[in-house]
Design a protein around this motif. Structure first.
Motif, PDB file in Angstrom:
ATOM      1  N   ARG A  32      45.669  20.461  24.623  1.00 48.86           N
ATOM      2  CA  ARG A  32      45.923  19.047  24.797  1.00 48.86           C
ATOM      3  C   ARG A  32      47.400  18.801  25.058  1.00 48.86           C
ATOM      4  NH1 ARG A  32      42.226  15.957  20.468  1.00 48.86           N
ATOM      5  NH2 ARG A  32      40.406  16.471  21.665  1.00 48.86           N
ATOM      6  N   VAL A  55      50.167  15.813  25.025  1.00 46.07           N
ATOM      7  CA  VAL A  55      50.356  14.458  24.515  1.00 46.07           C
ATOM      8  C   VAL A  55      51.560  13.842  25.212  1.00 46.07           C
ATOM      9  CG1 VAL A  55      50.782  13.065  22.471  1.00 46.07           C
ATOM     10  CG2 VAL A  55      49.389  15.122  22.305  1.00 46.07           C
ATOM     11  N   VAL A  70      48.866   9.132  24.107  1.00 40.90           N
ATOM     12  CA  VAL A  70      47.602   9.345  24.790  1.00 40.90           C
ATOM     13  C   VAL A  70      47.503  10.802  25.195  1.00 40.90           C
ATOM     14  CG1 VAL A  70      46.182   8.656  26.744  1.00 40.90           C
ATOM     15  CG2 VAL A  70      47.649   6.981  25.642  1.00 40.90           C
ATOM     16  N   ALA A  71      46.479  11.479  24.720  1.00 37.70           N
ATOM     17  CA  ALA A  71      46.272  12.876  25.064  1.00 37.70           C
ATOM     18  C   ALA A  71      45.274  12.967  26.196  1.00 37.70           C
ATOM     19  CB  ALA A  71      45.739  13.641  23.845  1.00 37.70           C
ATOM     20  N   ALA A  72      45.409  14.003  27.023  1.00 40.53           N
ATOM     21  CA  ALA A  72      44.470  14.216  28.118  1.00 40.53           C
ATOM     22  C   ALA A  72      44.089  15.679  28.152  1.00 40.53           C
ATOM     23  CB  ALA A  72      45.092  13.803  29.443  1.00 40.53           C
ATOM     24  N   SER A  73      42.796  15.969  28.126  1.00 39.80           N
ATOM     25  CA  SER A  73      42.339  17.346  28.141  1.00 39.80           C
ATOM     26  C   SER A  73      40.949  17.410  28.726  1.00 39.80           C
ATOM     27  CB  SER A  73      42.319  17.915  26.716  1.00 39.80           C
ATOM     28  OG  SER A  73      41.340  17.265  25.924  1.00 39.80           O
ATOM     29  N   THR A 125      37.042  18.709  28.143  1.00 40.85           N
ATOM     30  CA  THR A 125      36.196  18.901  26.973  1.00 40.85           C
ATOM     31  C   THR A 125      34.771  19.169  27.405  1.00 40.85           C
ATOM     32  OG1 THR A 125      35.371  17.861  24.954  1.00 40.85           O
ATOM     33  CG2 THR A 125      35.766  16.407  26.807  1.00 40.85           C
ATOM     34  N   THR A 132      38.708   8.098  21.248  1.00 40.75           N
ATOM     35  CA  THR A 132      38.621   9.002  22.399  1.00 40.75           C
ATOM     36  C   THR A 132      37.641   8.456  23.419  1.00 40.75           C
ATOM     37  OG1 THR A 132      39.078  10.944  21.030  1.00 40.75           O
ATOM     38  CG2 THR A 132      38.023  11.347  23.150  1.00 40.75           C
ATOM     39  N   LYS A 166      44.950   6.477  31.103  1.00 42.81           N
ATOM     40  CA  LYS A 166      45.800   6.636  29.929  1.00 42.81           C
ATOM     41  C   LYS A 166      46.452   5.301  29.561  1.00 42.81           C
ATOM     42  CE  LYS A 166      47.232  11.446  30.748  1.00 42.81           C
ATOM     43  NZ  LYS A 166      48.411  12.295  31.062  1.00 42.81           N
ATOM     44  N   ASP A 196      43.151   6.105  22.228  1.00 46.04           N
ATOM     45  CA  ASP A 196      44.373   6.882  22.445  1.00 46.04           C
ATOM     46  C   ASP A 196      44.199   8.196  23.196  1.00 46.04           C
ATOM     47  OD1 ASP A 196      45.813   4.938  21.163  1.00 46.04           O
ATOM     48  OD2 ASP A 196      45.838   5.949  19.230  1.00 46.04           O
ATOM     49  N   THR A 197      42.985   8.739  23.248  1.00 44.51           N
ATOM     50  CA  THR A 197      42.781  10.054  23.844  1.00 44.51           C
ATOM     51  C   THR A 197      41.820   9.970  25.021  1.00 44.51           C
ATOM     52  OG1 THR A 197      43.117  11.129  21.704  1.00 44.51           O
ATOM     53  CG2 THR A 197      42.062  12.437  23.416  1.00 44.51           C
ATOM     54  N   GLU A 223      39.730  12.394  27.518  1.00 48.55           N
ATOM     55  CA  GLU A 223      39.251  13.745  27.763  1.00 48.55           C
ATOM     56  C   GLU A 223      38.401  13.760  29.020  1.00 48.55           C
ATOM     57  OE1 GLU A 223      39.130  15.592  23.258  1.00 48.55           O
ATOM     58  OE2 GLU A 223      37.254  14.845  24.131  1.00 48.55           O
TER      59      GLU A 223
END
Length: 296
Positions: A13, A15, A24-27, A29, A51, A79, A88-89, A91
């Motif tokens: 991830r 951040v 805001v995290a972006a990954s 999944t 999320t 985001k 906040d996240t 994915e």
């Protein structure tokens, strides 16, 4: 291509700080979308979970993976917007472009983040947010453009072999013009078809093809000037947007409210998507609404 989509989803991830406030995290999944509890709307359930899972097709510069990070213009918008909505996240789940709406309907993800064109047949299956990008089309051709191609009609007249991306608007243009096209799953496949000689031309949005060319400077291809396709004498002016399930009305309304704060200010718009090659020319035309595009 410098920006490829990995088949195995990254769990790393990244951040970043958005607007000096929300983290805001972006990954990528393998998770499915958030399912609301009985009597709870989707927006509230997403806020509670913190999320949101978005479906992406690996089309740069809209949404793609780079060095394990989910990135792109639509991701940047998401985001910012979902962060402002208290989610906040962000994915991502990767899918072929043509499988994005079916995946949304099957709850594999919460929204589609791919800059998808707003088309009547798609509006029958899902709900589109307000326009985020205006679209033009371009052609990727062998270096020097030996056939002198300029637009979709010139491809039809040439009899050359065309590649288009499955589910993309250019496939519809080809069908309407009676062009038999080879379907590819991703933009890189289209470029590979041209460089290997399996296709003579690849049609896609101008912003995507120019991004690919810029990031593959040694590839023996050129990209034509952008154009608005004409079908049956009618210019096919188009726009792309985020896609929601038809019953997620509160989430859609909240998203559109935040989106309007960005698209109503050209400087704000470019501060979010400019780094991905978007300009004021891609800023959506306020008169070209989702309702109009859904009507065809």
């Amino acid at each position: 291509m410098a920006h490829t989509v990995l088949n195995n989803f990254s769990t790393r991830r990244i951040v970043t700080v958005i607007g000096g406030a929300a983290l805001v995290a972006a990954s990528f999944t393998a998770c499915t979308s958030t399912t609301p509890a009985d009597g709870e709307d989707r927006l509230q359930s997403l806020r509670d979970a913190g999320t949101i899972t978005v479906g992406v097709a690996g089309e740069a510069p809209y949404s793609f993976e780079e060095n394990g990070e989910l990135t792109g213009a639509t991701i940047a918008l998401h985001k910012r917007i979902f962060g402002n909505l208290g989610i906040d996240t962000v994915e991502g789940v990767n899918a072929d472009f043509g499988a994005l709406i079916p995946g949304l309907q099957a709850n594999r993800f919460d929204v589609v983040s791919a800059g998808m064109s707003i088309l009547p047949q798609r509006c029958e299956q899902a709900a589109f947010g307000d326009p985020e990008f205006n679209y033009t089309t371009a052609l990727m051709v062998p270096a020097g453009n030996p056939a002198g191609l300029t637009d979709m009609q010139s491809v039809a007249d040439s009899g050359l072999r065309l590649a288009t991306m499955t589910g993309a608007i250019e496939s519809d243009y080809a069908q309407a013009l009676g062009i038999s096209s080879t379907q590819v799953a991703a933009p890189q496949d289209g470029m590979d078809a041209v460089t290997s000689g399996r296709a003579d031309v690849f049609a896609l949005t101008a912003i995507s093809l120019n991004w690919m060319k810029t990031n593959n400077p040694d590839a023996p291809v050129d990209v034509t000037e952008s154009f608005v396709a004409t079908i049956d004498g009618e210019p096919q002016v188009g726009a792309g947007a985020t896609v929601f399930r038809t019953d997620d009305t509160e989430l859609l309304a909240a998203y559109n409210e935040e989106l309007a704060k960005i698209t109503s200010d050209v400087d704000e718009y470019l501060s979010v998507v400019g780094e991905f090659g978007f300009t004021a020319e891609e800023l959506p035309d306020p008169s070209l609404t989702t309702a109009i595009l859904c009507e065809g």
